[in-house]
Each structure stands twice: as C-alpha cells, then as structure tokens.
Design a protein around this motif. Structure first.
Motif, short mmCIF file in Angstrom:
data_model
loop_
_atom_site.label_atom_id
_atom_site.label_comp_id
_atom_site.label_asym_id
_atom_site.label_seq_id
_atom_site.Cartn_x
_atom_site.Cartn_y
_atom_site.Cartn_z
N THR A 9 39.23 4.46 -25.50
CA THR A 9 39.30 3.24 -24.70
C THR A 9 38.41 3.35 -23.47
O THR A 9 38.21 4.44 -22.93
N GLU A 10 37.89 2.24 -23.04
CA GLU A 10 37.02 2.19 -21.85
C GLU A 10 37.30 0.87 -21.14
O GLU A 10 37.00 -0.21 -21.68
N TRP A 11 37.94 0.95 -19.95
CA TRP A 11 38.32 -0.25 -19.22
C TRP A 11 37.86 -0.18 -17.77
O TRP A 11 37.76 0.90 -17.19
N GLU A 12 37.59 -1.34 -17.20
CA GLU A 12 37.31 -1.43 -15.78
C GLU A 12 37.96 -2.69 -15.20
O GLU A 12 38.08 -3.70 -15.90
N GLY B 153 36.26 -4.29 -20.97
CA GLY B 153 36.10 -3.03 -21.67
C GLY B 153 36.25 -3.15 -23.16
O GLY B 153 36.08 -4.25 -23.73
#
Length: 463
Positions: A427-430, A44
């Motif tokens: 934020t952008e998480w995977e 991310g």
C-alpha cells in the motif's frame, strides 16, 4: 438550508458536481462515509502481487476516483466535531461495555455471575455554584438560605431561583471572585493520577482482606474495570466506572468466594478516602493535596433491575463522545496568545482557561501541561479506558467491521479473493486534505440526510 441563504459559489459548485460524469462514484464515496462532516482525503494505491511469480494480480488506485482522492470518515469520537463518526464510536463503546457485563463477542456469558458495581467518583467543592435539584418531581430552589452569609466581595451567598435544565447560570459560581479556579484546573490535571492510585489502592485493599501480597493476589483475583470521564457544568471531571471481580486470567474464571460485591463496595470506599495527589508549591501557589470529593455513588448492576447492563452501557457510551462543551469552552486547542475576550466562551470557562494559562507558566507545574490542555480546562487524560481483562477492545470491534466490509467487497467483485500466504499486499497512501467545498457540503448533507458539514481549506475546492 434555504436557497436564499446559499452563497452563489456554493450553488455553482453544487451544479458543477452534479454535472460531473463521475458524480455517481463521488456520491457512492460520500454514502460510505455515513454522513461524516470532515472526511479525510487520501491519495494512493493498493497492489496485490503473487509472491511466487511477482505478477500483479490486482491494483486499486485513487487516480480513477473523482478528483483523484478517496474519502474516508474522520473517525473522531467528539460529537461536537462530527456527529456521524461519534455515533459509530458511541455504538462501539456500548458493545464493549455491555460485553463485559452480559457476555458476548468472546466474553463468556458466565460473567453475569461475577460481582459488579457501577461507581461514580466526584470532584471536591471549589466554591458554591448554581445547581438544579429535584425532589418528588419538583425543582427545588438553587441555594435558598434565610441567614445566608455575605462573602468578602459583598455578594450574598444565596439563590432562590428554580433553574431550568438549560439555564446558562448552571455551574456558574455565586461569587466568581471567591471560586477556587486554581484548585479546579489542578484537580482536572491530576485526576488521571488519582484514578490510577485509586485502582492501586483497590488491589491493595483486597490483598489485605485475603491476607495476601499483591503478587499473590494476581493468582487468585483480577479486578477489571471500564470507566469514562464526564464534565460537570462547573468545569470539573468526575468518573463513572464499571468495576468487576474476576478470577485469575479474567472473565472466563469465577472470582474466589471471599471476593463478593459487598467486599468490593467496602474496598471502593476505603480506596477513595485513602488516595491523594500532592501538587508542589510554587512562588505564586501553595502546595495542594487533592482528593476525591465526598459524594460517592456505589450501585450494583443487575441484569433485570433499574440499573441493567443495557442502561449502564448506554450511559457510559453517551459520555464517551463528549468533552467540555457543557461548560461553554471550545473543542479545539487555544493559543496562549489568543484574545480570550474575543472567543465565544462562557465567562466561567474563560476564567478557567485563563487560570490554565497562568498556572502553566509556573516551572513547578510544567509537567501538567496546563497551557496545552487549557481548552479541556486542565484535563489531559483519556475519556474512556478499560483494564486489559475487562472485555474486547475497540480495535477488535473495528477489525470485525473491516473484515465484514472486505468480505462484502469480495462478494461484489470489487476486491479479488486471494490467499494471504501467497499474495503480497503493498500500500502507498498520502494525506490530501479533509472536509468539503461549499458546493460539495450542500450535496453531502442532502445525500446523507445530515446537517451541513464543516468547510475546510483542504476540501474539494482545492482540486
């Protein structure tokens, strides 16, 4: 690990990683996990955007990391799964417990003058088991009896062995067929409810002592505690607790003069004997009334005695990272369809788990979720808990650590210095897996000086 025991593909993977042009950055990530055996992989980005202009001030993206992922420690509390992360949890728990005894981290030092006891609540007996006892430095016979009775199954209920500390028979019943396996797992299942009723009874007792209602008691006294569950070798839990008396509002205020250590000890004894939990009857099982065991240990905590704040904090923190491993069970859930005979279990643990499966099928006991918690031998509570006013929280300690790391990152130029009121953080998480490939596991163990990490299908070989 000797080279002769290394699998060829592991050696090939290790060589490939060492020759990777991004190896230095990968090694830096591994160092930051501090020896985690099963690091989490995230994919991310983080954007810092000026709220007024919409300008992108800074961006971090895992696209520029080795394999396109970021390694983070798993943060488990269980030493059986990850010793490194469990050690961090243990250290945090130590600080939490000690702050409530000696002050610090926002708790005033005057808390040392508050009445405080170290209490151990035990489980009742469910049958005679092999034990190790010492007296004057000598190990005593286990259960030596001249006129030992013979049980209905033909076993003489006596054992003259002087068991060693690592004897696998410790905790095993002298007669497994006489042992109350149902009572054992049911006690584990209801022990959190027993603890709750114990703390309620403790407050009611103090209200009676002071001639107050429970509502009025809150304006005069706060009973604060921190406790941890520990498995005995026989497979039942008992609780170690720090119980402290404060004024209204917590540790910053002294308790009233009538709230003494002696009064607290008397209230503990009363509450232990006053509470019980009734397990309803079913077609296969009679109703049971479960209580605490007869063994009750109450000791004062002193700053300069044998039972000091450091000793108590260390003792509780040690058990906060353990589960039921000492009983010989597994540290993961077990399917009711599994072949228990094929699993690496002690026979005593196997029978306890089988009893969880049997009782879990009964409609009257469905709320206990015994099948779901069979690997924990029926116990489904939190291992370590604290009351709201005892001291700081684990979240506070972790937030302080995060703030420290962020300050360090800013000082080294890895993060920008910005005003949180003017900058928007997106934020952008995977989730992208966890663990290591075989080759990465060898390198990680060498870099961090730890035992070989666990290998998982979601590790770096999946790239």
């Amino acid at each position: 690990m000797p080279a002769t025991h290394m699998r060829p593909h592991a050696i090939a993977g290790m060589i490939t990683r060492l020759n990777d042009p991004h190896y230095a950055r990968w090694a830096a990530q591994i160092h930051r996990t501090k020896g985690c055996r099963q690091p989490i992989h995230l994919r991310g980005r983080i954007d810092h955007i000026d709220r007024a202009t919409g300008e992108l001030l800074h961006r971090y993206s895992t696209r520029h990391e080795p394999d396109g992922i970021l390694h983070l420690p798993c943060k488990t509390r269980r030493a059986s799964r990850c010793p490194a992360c469990a050690e961090t949890y243990r250290a945090d728990t130590y600080q939490l417990i000690r702050a409530g005894l000696a002050g610090g981290k926002g708790v005033p030092a005057t808390v040392t003058a508050h009445p405080c006891l170290f209490v151990t609540l035990t489980a009742p007996s469910f049958g005679i088991v092999h034990t190790r006892q010492e007296k004057d430095g000598k190990v005593l016979p286990c259960h030596a009896r001249r006129d030992a009775p013979t049980c209905p199954h033909g076993r003489v209920m006596s054992c003259t062995a002087r068991h060693g500390a690592d004897d696998p028979r410790l905790g095993e019943p002298l007669c497994p067929d006489c042992y109350d396996y149902a009572g054992s797992v049911l006690f584990n299942a209801v022990s959190p409810k027993l603890w709750q009723r114990f703390t309620d009874a403790l407050r009611r007792r103090f209200a009676k002592i002071a001639g107050l209602t429970l509502r009025e008691l809150r304006q005069h006294l706060t009973i604060s505690f921190a406790k941890v569950a520990e498995y005995q070798r026989r497979g039942v839990v008992h609780f170690h607790a720090v119980i402290r008396l404060d004024g209204p509002g917590g540790p910053a205020f002294p308790p009233p003069a009538w709230a003494t250590a002696e009064a607290l000890a008397e209230a503990v004894r009363h509450a232990v004997h006053a509470v019980s939990v009734t397990v309803p009857a079913s077609a296969d099982e009679p109703a049971r009334v479960l209580r605490w065991g007869t063994q009750l240990d109450i000791r004062p905590i002193t700053m300069d005695g044998d039972l000091s704040d450091q000793t108590v904090a260390g003792y509780i923190a040690k058990y906060a990272t353990k589960a039921a491993e000492c009983v010989g069970t597994l540290d993961r859930r077990i399917s009711p369809l599994a072949d228990l005979a094929a699993l690496p279990l002690r026979e005593h643990a196997r029978r306890l788990i089988a009893e969880c499966f049997r009782l879990g099928e009964l409609d009257e006991l469905a709320d206990l979720r015994l099948i779901h918690w069979a690997h924990m031998l029926g116990f489904r509570g939190h291992f370590s808990t604290r009351s709201r006013h005892y001291s700081i929280t684990l979240g506070d300690i972790r937030a302080d650590r995060t703030a420290f790391v962020r300050t360090e990152e800013i000082s080294t130029g890895r993060l920008p210095l910005f005003d949180e009121d003017t900058v928007l953080v997106i934020t952008e998480w995977e989730y992208a897996g966890k663990g290591y490939s075989a080759g990465d596991a060898l390198l990680a163990a060498a870099l961090t000086g730890t035992a070989l990490p666990a290998l998982t299908a979601g590790g770096s070989d999946a790239r």
